[in-house]
Design a protein around this motif. Structure first.
Motif, PDB file in Angstrom:
ATOM      1  N   SER A 107       0.858  -1.189   0.000  1.00 51.53           N
ATOM      2  CA  SER A 107       0.000   0.000   0.000  1.00 51.53           C
ATOM      3  C   SER A 107       0.890   1.232   0.000  1.00 51.53           C
ATOM      4  O   SER A 107       1.995   1.214   0.535  1.00 51.53           O
ATOM      5  CB  SER A 107      -0.894   0.032   1.227  1.00 51.53           C
ATOM      6  N   PHE A 108       0.372   2.293  -0.585  1.00 44.60           N
ATOM      7  CA  PHE A 108       1.197   3.504  -0.688  1.00 44.60           C
ATOM      8  C   PHE A 108       0.346   4.764  -0.712  1.00 44.60           C
ATOM      9  O   PHE A 108      -0.704   4.810  -1.355  1.00 44.60           O
ATOM     10  CB  PHE A 108       2.044   3.442  -1.966  1.00 44.60           C
ATOM     11  N   ALA A 109       0.803   5.760   0.038  1.00 48.53           N
ATOM     12  CA  ALA A 109       0.200   7.096  -0.028  1.00 48.53           C
ATOM     13  C   ALA A 109       1.341   8.082  -0.141  1.00 48.53           C
ATOM     14  O   ALA A 109       2.417   7.848   0.401  1.00 48.53           O
ATOM     15  CB  ALA A 109      -0.621   7.373   1.219  1.00 48.53           C
ATOM     16  N   TYR A 110       1.128   9.174  -0.861  1.00 47.72           N
ATOM     17  CA  TYR A 110       2.182  10.183  -0.964  1.00 47.72           C
ATOM     18  C   TYR A 110       2.437  10.793   0.403  1.00 47.72           C
ATOM     19  O   TYR A 110       1.522  10.905   1.215  1.00 47.72           O
ATOM     20  CB  TYR A 110       1.784  11.276  -1.958  1.00 47.72           C
ATOM     21  N   PRO A 111       3.704  11.167   0.658  1.00 48.81           N
ATOM     22  CA  PRO A 111       4.008  11.760   1.957  1.00 48.81           C
ATOM     23  C   PRO A 111       3.086  12.939   2.239  1.00 48.81           C
ATOM     24  O   PRO A 111       2.816  13.739   1.348  1.00 48.81           O
ATOM     25  CB  PRO A 111       5.456  12.229   1.802  1.00 48.81           C
ATOM     26  N   GLY A 112       2.627  13.020   3.475  1.00 49.28           N
ATOM     27  CA  GLY A 112       1.774  14.138   3.867  1.00 49.28           C
ATOM     28  C   GLY A 112       0.337  13.992   3.402  1.00 49.28           C
ATOM     29  O   GLY A 112      -0.420  14.942   3.377  1.00 49.28           O
ATOM     30  N   SER A 113      -0.040  12.803   2.985  1.00 48.48           N
ATOM     31  CA  SER A 113      -1.415  12.596   2.551  1.00 48.48           C
ATOM     32  C   SER A 113      -1.880  11.235   3.066  1.00 48.48           C
ATOM     33  O   SER A 113      -1.111  10.298   3.167  1.00 48.48           O
ATOM     34  CB  SER A 113      -1.480  12.645   1.024  1.00 48.48           C
ATOM     35  N   ASN A 114      -3.169  11.176   3.433  1.00 48.07           N
ATOM     36  CA  ASN A 114      -3.671   9.908   3.960  1.00 48.07           C
ATOM     37  C   ASN A 114      -4.285   9.052   2.867  1.00 48.07           C
ATOM     38  O   ASN A 114      -4.545   7.880   3.045  1.00 48.07           O
ATOM     39  CB  ASN A 114      -4.735  10.164   5.021  1.00 48.07           C
ATOM     40  N   LYS A 115      -4.536   9.711   1.737  1.00 48.11           N
ATOM     41  CA  LYS A 115      -5.228   9.027   0.670  1.00 48.11           C
ATOM     42  C   LYS A 115      -4.319   7.983   0.021  1.00 48.11           C
ATOM     43  O   LYS A 115      -3.243   8.303  -0.466  1.00 48.11           O
ATOM     44  CB  LYS A 115      -5.671  10.051  -0.369  1.00 48.11           C
ATOM     45  N   LYS A 116      -4.769   6.761   0.020  1.00 48.36           N
ATOM     46  CA  LYS A 116      -3.932   5.704  -0.547  1.00 48.36           C
ATOM     47  C   LYS A 116      -3.994   5.708  -2.063  1.00 48.36           C
ATOM     48  O   LYS A 116      -5.067   5.666  -2.656  1.00 48.36           O
ATOM     49  CB  LYS A 116      -4.360   4.350  -0.011  1.00 48.36           C
ATOM     50  N   VAL A 117      -2.814   5.771  -2.676  1.00 50.25           N
ATOM     51  CA  VAL A 117      -2.749   5.736  -4.130  1.00 50.25           C
ATOM     52  C   VAL A 117      -2.785   4.286  -4.600  1.00 50.25           C
ATOM     53  O   VAL A 117      -3.317   3.968  -5.651  1.00 50.25           O
ATOM     54  CB  VAL A 117      -1.457   6.415  -4.628  1.00 50.25           C
TER      55      VAL A 117
END
Lengths: 610, 626
Positions: free
Chosen positions: A368-378
């Motif tokens: 799983s991955f989200a951009y730093p500073g964001s909770n939204k999972k890409v």
């Protein structure tokens, strides 16, 4: 052969990057410590000492001259003629040796200043090269440029003239006072000592006030640079949208911010209290001297020399306005450099990690991955097994995470959860050098550096001309390259403007033929190539996949048909995977993509499959 | 060096005569003339105060020597000390105003200059940007202008120094004529020494500034292309080049610093000689009772005060060189004429969209003003200008017509769009829109009517919303939503961390390529242009999104002239007319059916090749292709 190549590049990288990294990384906790460590590093230490001694000596000469003048005048008034020539000679020696000395110190000081600029910029650049991709994406390039050129230059100014002026100021504060203590009645020390105490106190107040403005100046400059750089990089859009005025305004706002900080700095420098104190000190000293003369404890010559000595304190007082502004700006500059350098590079080199030839097995485990500073999972919960040599096609709508998924392999990003294994070894345990040298990308929008075509293909490898031409041929790029005025030696513009998307893509393919990677990622969802060359490009691509694990981001049916495994992605998840035939039957999403895409009759498609 | 890191002049660089340069520098200070005069006056007053204090000290000491009426004398001394105190305080006040005001003058002048140079840079057409690295231009605008600002200080310091030298000379003459004449003999040497540094100072400063600009450009390019460098493990190569660039800057700036540091010690030596001579002659005079001890002391003090401003004057010209060389670099940038120039300002508000290309000649190189000092060899030049994109190209497009341009890479498709948008200047022939040459329109109004969607979208490090309404600042959030919807749907927006308010980072790097293109499309749709140019606009999106965009576009191209540049032929089947370009010439035209009627035609072949690739038969065969 693969192994030897990657091994030798590893050694070279280690030799060039590591020493600097180690030397200063421990002192990056504070800008002062870091600056001092640079001043004392290696031969710099000797230069600092030399500048220090040179400064002491020239201050001694300056004060000595004052005393000598006093003595001479006393003798002349008393009619003593014998030493006249001796004095003239002494004066000459003083007067000539002093500039000579200052020439020597200033030349060595300049040497140090320019070297510190060079070395810190070097350190900064190396540190930037080591940062992760997600770090770079969060930075504004114009601001990075400002740091690498102008903030670094602040350190230069701090050393020259700043540092030696600082020494000189200290010396010219201490030495005259020492002379007063040595040659004159002890109570004459009262004025200079009280002055010095007040001087130090008010100076601290001054630098404190300067601190925020210096920071603001440097930050504003960075912002101004960032805006300008962005505007000029996107100039085509600016012109197309006729927003020149808007961009100008944006720049002007920032330039005005810099101007305001600059004026504020001027105001603070103007309100410099020590300058008022020194005038007071000279007056009091004169009065005190006269008082002692009246009491008969001092000669006229002595008063002249004494007041002369106190007047010498003017120099440190005056010059400190400037010296401390230079130091403050350098510290602010250093803060900005360290700010970047100490930001933890999320991905470390892992120099002791696994180094071997990759077989090509790739496993994703619940990634799983989200951009730093964001909770939204890409990406969410991606699991996947790819056997060595397999071709995996990834399809899905824009923004579904197709490109992101491939960036974990060479650790451009690290996942927040889960792990990625290559040949059953976690990518984190591979040596980054070994890993990356065996994984290649052919990107959607290939970035070319302002360099020759041949250099853009060989990209630092020492390859023979024949070799470069061979891979260009294999990538079907030789034909258009041969048509360029200077063929392989043609320069590509800053943004690679002279070449079309398709041509750039073929350069990238040639590059990949040359690197001969074990894992290849081909991002071809753009299909930015015209039809007639397509045949040959398809051939080139087909050839490059052969014998290596390949991830293909594409929507060309022809390419998808090469795939052993197809992943269908939506909103960061794999919603279906399998072979083409299989997916046509089972996945509505997959069917939808192709039916709409090719205006194919859905039933007919299914029928044919049967 | 092959990678643009040399220290040569740019093509637009030129040499100005010093006189012209100084005049223009002064012109920038003209609006602040009064302030600058006040600064000079304060500086002068401040220096005068420092000069007066030793004179007063001398008076005080002279009183001691007289020593007759002790009481009166004491009062007088106290009076003198008080005056010294007042003068010192005044000195502080003068300094306060001088520094505050000069900061304002410098700050404002630099701001004016930055604005001017930015305006002129923004006026340049694309040929300029193709050629000159952004990093170097940025360095000129931001870094060199700072050097320029320093000339304000130099000017006011020199002006006040001239006054001060005059006064100190008078003081010295009053004290002793013979000694003054001795000093006067040495003055020419000071000027000869200082001026001999002038040329070298200019040259080395220029090289230093260029070297820094190269560093700036290199850093910019390194980190623009960092991802590709990383994936190919090219850090070592970049690093190797960086070392060359950095060392070059180090060496250039060190040479400059060395030179500038020699000036003052050289001048001080002259001063030392003066001092020694004075001791001999002045000492003798004192011994012979022709000179009082106090006068002698005063003369020596005055000498110091005389030499310091004298040095400032003498070294003005060499140190002014760094300002001049910065000015030269900046003025060269300002003075470069943009190749694209409008001849008239015809109102372009109601453009209908009829386009006529008439006998158009165009090549990328010739349009530039070549002011080169290091001209490429004749032969080289011939080969460059030999690349002609269009030679006598003609094409009429009716208002409201949708036209597709297809053809091979390098056929001139994108060049046509760029010429239409007036990004480049054509050499001969003309482009008429609504019957008027595009050279005659008000460029701003005209461009608002031409919406171009590029193959590679460029987005700003700003919120998504601001990116969409970039060309139309007054748009509301609803307008933005509408535009995104028109561009193929806005459902993906809500998946972003903060929806429309998400900062998408420099170049839109937070978004996927396809999403970036949707934003670029929405941006143009919001502008509502009467001429729409799609330059392979859907090349960067996946087929699924492309279908959505296509559906949306079919609606939006109604009622406006549209030029669709495409290589994916299935996207152009529904347009009114298709033009096939080859090497800048139209080889076929007609609608899809007409063109397909000729099976040997270029279009039919292109189309068949293309569809062959998509046919199931081809796909099956592709499995075995290797």
């Amino acid at each position: 052969m693969q192994e030897t190549v990657s091994k030798s590049t590893t050694d070279r990288t280690k030799a060039e990057f590591s020493p600097e990294e180690d030397k200063f990384s421990r002192v990056r906790t504070s800008s002062r410590r870091w600056i001092i460590a640079h001043l004392l590093a290696g031969p710099n230490k000797l230069i600092v000492i030399f500048v220090f001694l040179g400064t002491i000596l020239s201050s001694l000469l300056g004060s000595g001259l004052m005393v000598l003048i006093g003595v001479a005048i006393d003798e002349f008034s008393d009619g003593i003629r014998t030493n006249l020539i001796l004095y003239a000679l002494l004066f000459f020696v003083f007067a000539v040796s002093s500039p000579l000395l200052s020439l020597l110190t200033s030349l060595t000081r300049e040497n140090l200043a320019q070297r510190i600029e060079k070395d810190t910029r070097h350190e900064f650049y190396v540190s930037l090269l080591g940062k992760s991709q997600s770090f770079h994406e969060s930075q504004r390039i114009g601001d990075i440029m400002a740091r690498a050129t102008n903030d670094v230059r602040m350190l230069n100014f701090m050393v020259s003239p700043g540092l030696s002026l600082l020494f000189e100021a200290v010396m010219r504060l201490i030495i005259p006072i020492m002379f007063v203590a040595l040659f004159y009645p002890i109570e004459l020390l009262t004025t200079p000592i009280i002055f010095t105490i007040l001087f130090v106190v008010t100076l601290r107040g001054y630098t404190r006030k300067l601190d925020p403005v210096a920071n603001q100046l440097r930050t504003e400059f960075g912002a101004m640079n960032a805006v300008l750089n962005e505007t000029l990089s996107g100039i085509e859009v600016v012109k197309g949208s006729t927003t020149e005025y808007y961009e100008l305004n944006r720049y002007f706002t920032n330039a005005k911010g810099y101007r305001d900080a600059f004026v504020e700095q001027g105001r603070i420098m103007a309100k410099y209290i020590p300058l008022l104190l020194i005038g007071l000190a000279i007056t009091v000293a004169l009065g005190h001297g006269i008082l002692l003369y009246i009491e008969g404890r001092m000669t006229l010559g002595a008063i002249i020399s004494y007041v002369g000595l106190i007047s010498n304190l003017r120099f440190p007082t005056f010059i400190s306005i400037w010296v401390f502004a230079l130091i403050r700006l350098a510290i602010s500059g250093a803060d900005r450099l360290l700010d970047i350098m100490t930001k933890e590079s999320e991905i470390d080199e892992n120099l002791t990690g696994v180094e071997k030839t990759i077989e090509g097995k790739v496993v994703f485990e619940n990634v799983s991955f989200a951009y730093p500073g964001s909770n939204k999972k890409v990406l969410e919960n991606i699991s996947l097994v790819v056997a060595p040599g397999q071709t995996v096609a990834i399809v899905g709508t824009t923004g579904s995470g197709k490109t992101t998924i491939t960036k974990f392999l060479s650790r451009l990003y690290d996942p927040n959860e889960g792990r990625i294994l290559i040949d059953n070894i976690d990518v984190k345990n591979w040596s980054l050098q070994s890993l990356r040298s065996q994984i290649s990308y052919i990107e959607q929008d290939t970035f070319l550096f302002s360099d020759k075509i041949s250099e853009n293909i060989s990209f630092g490898r020492t390859s023979s001309t024949e070799e470069i031409q061979r891979v260009a041929r294999e990538a079907q790029a030789d034909e258009f390259i041969e048509q360029l005025p200077q063929k392989y030696e043609s320069e590509v513009g800053e943004r690679g403007v002279q070449l079309s998307g398709g041509q750039r893509q073929r350069i990238a393919i040639a590059r990949a033929f040359l690197t001969d990677p074990r894992i290849l990622i081909l991002d071809d969802s753009t299909s930015a190539i015209d039809s007639d060359t397509e045949d040959r490009i398809q051939k080139a691509m087909r050839r490059i996949l052969y014998g290596r694990t390949t991830f293909l981001i594409t929507h060309r049916l022809s390419q998808i048909r090469w795939a052993d495994l197809i992943l269908v992605m939506r909103k960061g998840q794999i919603i279906a995977k399998g072979s083409h035939d299989n997916l046509l039957r089972t996945s509505e999403e997959y069917r939808k993509i192709f039916v709409k895409r090719f205006n194919l009759d859905e039933e007919k498609l299914l029928e044919e499959e049967k | 060096m092959g990678f643009g890191i040399g220290l040569g002049a740019e093509e637009y660089d030129r040499s100005y005569r010093d006189r012209d340069l100084v005049r223009r520098v002064l012109a920038y200070f003209n609006p602040y003339k009064k302030l600058l005069l006040i600064v000079t006056a304060f500086l002068f007053a401040q220096s005068l105060v420092s000069a007066l204090i030793p004179v007063l000290s001398r008076e005080a000491i002279l009183q001691l020597e007289l020593a007759e009426d002790i009481e009166q004398q004491r009062l007088y001394i106290i009076f003198l000390i008080l005056i010294t105190l007042i003068l010192n305080t005044l000195g502080w006040v003068f300094n306060y105003y001088r520094q505050t005001l000069s900061a304002i003058v410098i700050g404002d002048t630099v701001l004016d200059l930055r604005k001017d140079v930015n305006v002129s840079v923004l006026n340049h057409d694309m040929s300029f940007y193709d050629k000159y690295p952004t990093g170097k231009i940025v360095s000129r605008i931001n870094t060199d202008s700072r050097d320029f600002g320093q000339t304000a200080n130099q000017l006011s310091q020199t002006a006040s120094s001239i006054l001060l030298v005059g006064i100190m000379f008078g003081v010295m003459l009053l004290i002793n004529v013979e000694l003054t004449l001795i000093v006067l003999l040495l003055v020419p040497f000071i000027f000869i020494i200082a001026l001999s540094f002038r040329k070298a100072a200019r040259r080395l400063t220029l090289t230093g500034q260029r070297a820094l600009a190269v560093v700036n450009a290199f850093v910019q390019e390194s980190f623009t292309g960092i991802q590709i460098a990383k994936t190919f493990r090219q850090e070592t190569k970049l690093f190797g080049k960086f070392k060359v660039v950095n060392k070059q800057s180090y060496e250039a700036n060190l040479r400059r610093a060395y030179l500038l540091n020699i000036i003052f010690p050289a001048l001080s030596t002259v001063q030392g000689i003066a001092l020694a001579l004075l001791i001999v002659f002045g000492g003798t005079a004192t011994l012979d009772n022709n000179l009082t001890a106090a006068d002698f002391y005063l003369f020596l003090q005055a000498l110091q005060l005389f030499f310091f401003p004298l040095f400032t004057i003498a070294s003005f010209w060499p140190s002014f060189q760094s300002g001049l060389s910065a000015a030269e670099r900046i003025f060269a940038l300002i003075d470069t004429p943009p190749a694209v120039k409008q001849n008239d300002e015809i109102n372009a508000r109601d453009i209908q969209g009829e386009i006529i290309f008439k006998d158009l000649d165009f090549s990328y190189v010739e349009g530039k003003d070549v002011l080169d000092k290091e001209k490429p060899s004749k032969k080289e030049k011939d080969t460059i200008s030999g690349v002609k994109v269009f030679d006598g190209f003609s094409l009429n497009i009716k208002s409201g017509e949708s036209l597709a341009i297809v053809g091979h890479t390098g056929a001139g498709k994108s060049s046509l769009a760029k010429l239409l948008a007036r990004f480049y200047e054509y050499q001969s022939g003309d482009i008429l829109v609504d019957g008027i040459s595009i050279r005659n329109y008000n460029l701003k109004e005209y461009r608002q009517h031409v919406g171009i969607i590029h193959q590679v979208p460029f987005l700003w490090g700003d919120t998504l919303e601001n990116n969409v309404k970039y060309a139309k600042a007054g748009a509301t959030t609803d307008d933005v939503r509408w535009a995104l919807e028109q561009a193929g749907g806005s459902d993906w927006v809500d998946d972003l961390p903060e929806g429309l308010n998400t900062n998408i980072r420099e170049r839109g790097s937070l978004l996927s390529m396809g999403q970036r293109q949707l934003v670029a499309l929405a941006r143009v749709l919001l502008e509502n242009p009467s001429i729409l140019v799609l330059d392979e606009a859907t090349a960067s999106v996946d087929p699924f999104t492309e279908t959505r965009i296509q559906d949306a576009l079919e609606k939006t191209i109604k009622g406006r002239t549209s030029i669709i540049i495409a290589h994916r032929l299935w996207t152009v089947r529904h347009v009114d007319r298709i033009v096939v370009l080859d090497h800048g010439k139209i080889v076929e035209e007609g609608n899809h059916d007409e063109l397909m009627a000729n099976p040997d035609g270029v279009y039919a072949q292109l189309y068949n090749t293309y569809f062959r690739h998509q046919s199931l038969e081809y796909i099956e065969r592709a499995v075995d292709l290797s």
